[in-house]
Design a protein around this motif. Structure first.
Motif, mmCIF file in Angstrom:
data_model
loop_
_atom_site.group_PDB
_atom_site.id
_atom_site.type_symbol
_atom_site.label_atom_id
_atom_site.label_comp_id
_atom_site.label_asym_id
_atom_site.label_seq_id
_atom_site.Cartn_x
_atom_site.Cartn_y
_atom_site.Cartn_z
ATOM 1 N N TYR A 1 0.832 -1.202 0.000
ATOM 2 C CA TYR A 1 0.000 0.000 0.000
ATOM 3 C C TYR A 1 0.874 1.263 0.000
ATOM 4 O O TYR A 1 0.655 2.191 -0.786
ATOM 5 C CB TYR A 1 -0.914 -0.011 1.220
ATOM 6 N N GLY A 2 1.887 1.293 0.879
ATOM 7 C CA GLY A 2 2.769 2.458 0.935
ATOM 8 C C GLY A 2 3.523 2.668 -0.359
ATOM 9 O O GLY A 2 3.689 3.800 -0.818
ATOM 10 N N PHE A 3 3.989 1.571 -0.967
ATOM 11 C CA PHE A 3 4.706 1.669 -2.244
ATOM 12 C C PHE A 3 3.800 2.248 -3.325
ATOM 13 O O PHE A 3 4.212 3.128 -4.094
ATOM 14 C CB PHE A 3 5.214 0.283 -2.649
ATOM 15 N N ALA A 4 2.563 1.760 -3.401
ATOM 16 C CA ALA A 4 1.637 2.256 -4.423
ATOM 17 C C ALA A 4 1.351 3.736 -4.241
ATOM 18 O O ALA A 4 1.355 4.514 -5.210
ATOM 19 C CB ALA A 4 0.343 1.441 -4.400
ATOM 20 N N ARG A 5 1.123 4.165 -2.997
ATOM 21 C CA ARG A 5 0.824 5.570 -2.745
ATOM 22 C C ARG A 5 2.028 6.455 -3.032
ATOM 23 O O ARG A 5 1.893 7.541 -3.608
ATOM 24 C CB ARG A 5 0.368 5.753 -1.294
ATOM 25 N N GLN A 6 3.226 6.002 -2.642
ATOM 26 C CA GLN A 6 4.432 6.788 -2.905
ATOM 27 C C GLN A 6 4.685 6.895 -4.403
ATOM 28 O O GLN A 6 5.299 7.859 -4.871
ATOM 29 C CB GLN A 6 5.631 6.158 -2.207
ATOM 30 N N SER A 7 4.210 5.919 -5.171
ATOM 31 C CA SER A 7 4.393 5.925 -6.630
ATOM 32 C C SER A 7 3.307 6.713 -7.341
ATOM 33 O O SER A 7 3.274 6.737 -8.574
ATOM 34 C CB SER A 7 4.413 4.483 -7.157
ATOM 35 N N GLY A 8 2.412 7.343 -6.584
ATOM 36 C CA GLY A 8 1.348 8.143 -7.188
ATOM 37 C C GLY A 8 0.114 7.340 -7.531
ATOM 38 O O GLY A 8 -0.759 7.828 -8.261
ATOM 39 N N GLY A 9 0.002 6.120 -7.006
ATOM 40 C CA GLY A 9 -1.130 5.264 -7.318
ATOM 41 C C GLY A 9 -1.873 4.839 -6.075
ATOM 42 O O GLY A 9 -1.895 5.535 -5.060
ATOM 43 N N MET A 10 -2.474 3.634 -6.149
ATOM 44 C CA MET A 10 -3.300 3.146 -5.049
ATOM 45 C C MET A 10 -3.359 1.628 -5.092
ATOM 46 O O MET A 10 -3.281 1.020 -6.165
ATOM 47 C CB MET A 10 -4.718 3.730 -5.153
ATOM 48 N N ALA A 11 -3.471 1.016 -3.916
ATOM 49 C CA ALA A 11 -3.735 -0.419 -3.796
ATOM 50 C C ALA A 11 -5.166 -0.591 -3.297
ATOM 51 O O ALA A 11 -5.610 0.130 -2.395
ATOM 52 C CB ALA A 11 -2.747 -1.065 -2.840
ATOM 53 N N TRP A 12 -5.870 -1.553 -3.861
ATOM 54 C CA TRP A 12 -7.281 -1.750 -3.541
ATOM 55 C C TRP A 12 -7.562 -3.245 -3.446
ATOM 56 O O TRP A 12 -7.070 -4.026 -4.255
ATOM 57 C CB TRP A 12 -8.153 -1.123 -4.625
ATOM 58 N N ILE A 13 -8.360 -3.644 -2.444
ATOM 59 C CA ILE A 13 -8.670 -5.060 -2.246
ATOM 60 C C ILE A 13 -10.177 -5.275 -2.327
ATOM 61 O O ILE A 13 -10.957 -4.521 -1.733
ATOM 62 C CB ILE A 13 -8.179 -5.563 -0.875
ATOM 63 N N GLU A 14 -10.581 -6.318 -3.042
ATOM 64 C CA GLU A 14 -11.941 -6.835 -3.003
ATOM 65 C C GLU A 14 -11.869 -8.291 -2.583
ATOM 66 O O GLU A 14 -11.078 -9.061 -3.130
ATOM 67 C CB GLU A 14 -12.612 -6.715 -4.370
ATOM 68 N N SER A 15 -12.695 -8.667 -1.600
ATOM 69 C CA SER A 15 -12.626 -10.039 -1.101
ATOM 70 C C SER A 15 -13.957 -10.437 -0.475
ATOM 71 O O SER A 15 -14.646 -9.596 0.119
ATOM 72 C CB SER A 15 -11.502 -10.179 -0.076
ATOM 73 N N HIS A 16 -14.288 -11.721 -0.606
ATOM 74 C CA HIS A 16 -15.497 -12.269 -0.005
ATOM 75 C C HIS A 16 -15.180 -13.651 0.535
ATOM 76 O O HIS A 16 -14.510 -14.448 -0.140
ATOM 77 C CB HIS A 16 -16.631 -12.357 -1.039
ATOM 78 N N PRO A 17 -15.643 -13.957 1.738
ATOM 79 C CA PRO A 17 -15.362 -15.277 2.314
ATOM 80 C C PRO A 17 -15.822 -16.409 1.399
ATOM 81 O O PRO A 17 -16.943 -16.397 0.887
ATOM 82 C CB PRO A 17 -16.157 -15.264 3.632
ATOM 83 N N GLY A 18 -14.905 -17.348 1.177
ATOM 84 C CA GLY A 18 -15.230 -18.504 0.356
ATOM 85 C C GLY A 18 -15.185 -18.258 -1.138
ATOM 86 O O GLY A 18 -15.348 -19.193 -1.936
ATOM 87 N N GLN A 19 -14.957 -17.009 -1.557
ATOM 88 C CA GLN A 19 -14.976 -16.696 -2.993
ATOM 89 C C GLN A 19 -13.631 -16.201 -3.517
ATOM 90 O O GLN A 19 -13.439 -16.107 -4.724
ATOM 91 C CB GLN A 19 -16.052 -15.643 -3.279
ATOM 92 N N GLY A 20 -12.723 -15.847 -2.625
ATOM 93 C CA GLY A 20 -11.412 -15.409 -3.080
ATOM 94 C C GLY A 20 -11.175 -13.928 -2.888
ATOM 95 O O GLY A 20 -12.008 -13.200 -2.353
ATOM 96 N N THR A 21 -10.013 -13.490 -3.375
ATOM 97 C CA THR A 21 -9.551 -12.119 -3.164
ATOM 98 C C THR A 21 -8.919 -11.586 -4.441
ATOM 99 O O THR A 21 -8.241 -12.320 -5.167
ATOM 100 C CB THR A 21 -8.508 -12.064 -2.029
ATOM 101 N N CYS A 22 -9.139 -10.311 -4.711
ATOM 102 C CA CYS A 22 -8.475 -9.616 -5.818
ATOM 103 C C CYS A 22 -7.818 -8.357 -5.271
ATOM 104 O O CYS A 22 -8.486 -7.521 -4.652
ATOM 105 C CB CYS A 22 -9.477 -9.254 -6.918
ATOM 106 N N VAL A 23 -6.510 -8.238 -5.471
ATOM 107 C CA VAL A 23 -5.769 -7.029 -5.091
ATOM 108 C C VAL A 23 -5.363 -6.316 -6.377
ATOM 109 O O VAL A 23 -4.743 -6.921 -7.263
ATOM 110 C CB VAL A 23 -4.521 -7.355 -4.260
#
Length: 383
Positions: free
Chosen positions: A198-220
């Motif tokens: 997260y810190g690396f993305a913000r320092q690079s002028g961007g953003m890190a974002w997470i979507e996740s649901h129990p039993g269905q997986g995660t996307c970063v």
């Protein structure tokens, strides 16, 4: 957070200081056959300490970055073999690149670390096996899309890592980027991996974002700003396994910490360089005003005496416009570096560094700039 840092560092310092005390005792006893295990243990603890400080600096957005125009498709392709070995046979890895991908201005080495960490997290979230998809996309964010991401409206390049693992509950997801938060058992993780990304993305002028649901997986997803400069080669596999030999060149080393200065001097002397040293910028400028030949300046950024390392380097460039400069620093001081950008011929290296890494960097900088050959072992003068 401070309690977690103190706990981890006390463990590491105990390992390092204890090994050094035992080394001294064993040398005095003449028991030299036992030294290797203490050396290995101390080196391992120091590497873990360096990794911990690196992650803390990344989270605080104060790490040293070397942003370059980067092709994410090329970077991912260069890491596929490593990622495949890391994931193991139970996890299938799929790559879905954008056909014509924009470039982004980012530190490729740090992005490789972030991608590998995300893949390892995905693997750990699939104890029974599964699939990980690494994808790249061009994204144009309008007000509606950019607002929730805390980004400016504009063009971005997106890198995503998606798994079909156990997913995260809402309360876990809300803390995922917090430093020292981890769902792993005690001793199995520091809880700094996602916060570092997260810190690396913000320092690079961007953003890190997470979507996740129990039993269905995660996307970063990592959103990184688009740049219109031609991308450079991916750094994967570029570093050789053996320490190079510089075989000549005069290097001026300026650092107010005697231990660090002596270390750099000894490393470069062993590479065949002639070394001149100073403890602060004013003394360094006096040397540069003389007729002394200097092929490379190696300087700390945080110097005493009225001139910080960047001011000293700028003054040195006024005297010698073609002088190459290598900054060595514990973190990127933005007031000195100026929005993370350095002038041509200026380079930066983060402390702590290995003997091999410093030798490789100095050798590359001295190529084509060497003075006439000098006797092996180099010479040293002091200021």
């Amino acid at each position: 957070m401070t309690g977690g840092i103190a706990h981890d560092f006390n463990n590491l310092l105990t390992g390092i200081s204890g090994c050094l005390e035992l080394l001294r005792a064993r040398v005095q006893q003449g028991r030299l056959a036992e030294l290797d295990r203490y050396l290995d243990a101390a080196e391992g603890a120091s590497r873990r300490a360096a990794a911990l400080t690196h992650r803390l600096l990344a989270f605080s957005r104060r790490q040293t970055l070397d942003p370059q125009p980067t092709d994410l498709n090329q970077l991912v392709a260069g890491m596929q073999e490593l990622i495949g070995r890391t994931m193991g046979p139970a996890v299938a890895t799929r790559v879905a690149p954008e056909t014509v991908l924009w470039s982004t201005q980012v530190d490729p080495h740090q992005l490789e670390n972030a991608l590998l960490n995300l893949c390892i997290n995905a693997r750990d979230a699939m104890p029974e096996g599964g699939e990980v998809c690494i994808a790249t996309h061009n994204c144009t964010l309008g007000m509606q899309e950019a607002g929730p991401l805390q980004l400016e409206v504009g063009d971005y390049v997106m890198l995503s890592v998606t798994d079909n693992g156990i997913g995260m509950a809402a309360d876990v997801l809300a803390k995922a980027f917090d430093p020292f938060f981890t769902t792993k058992p005690l001793g199995m993780g520091t809880g700094l991996g996602l916060s570092m990304i997260y810190g690396f993305a913000r320092q690079s002028g961007g953003m890190a974002w997470i979507e996740s649901h129990p039993g269905q997986g995660t996307c970063v997803r990592l959103y990184l700003p688009r740049c219109h400069t031609l991308a450079v080669e991916s750094p994967s596999g570029a570093v050789g396994a053996s320490t190079p030999v510089a075989s000549g060149g005069t290097v001026l080393v300026v650092d107010d910490e005697p231990t660090v200065r002596a270390l750099v001097v000894d490393i470069l002397t062993d590479l065949g360089c002639t070394l001149v040293e100073a403890a602060e910028g004013t003394a360094g400028l006096q040397l540069l005003r003389s007729n002394l030949q200097v092929d490379l300046l190696v300087t700390d950024i945080g110097l005493p005496g009225g001139l910080n390392g960047r001011q000293f380097a700028d003054a040195a460039r006024q005297l010698r416009p073609n002088l190459k400069v290598l900054f060595i620093t514990g973190y990127a001081e933005q007031a000195v570096l100026g929005a993370g950008e350095l002038a041509d011929g200026m380079h930066i290296m983060t402390k702590p560094f290995s003997v091999e890494a410093l030798g490789q960097r100095v050798t590359r900088l001295l190529e084509g700039e060497r003075a006439p050959a000098r006797e092996p072992g180099g010479k040293r003068s002091e200021r």
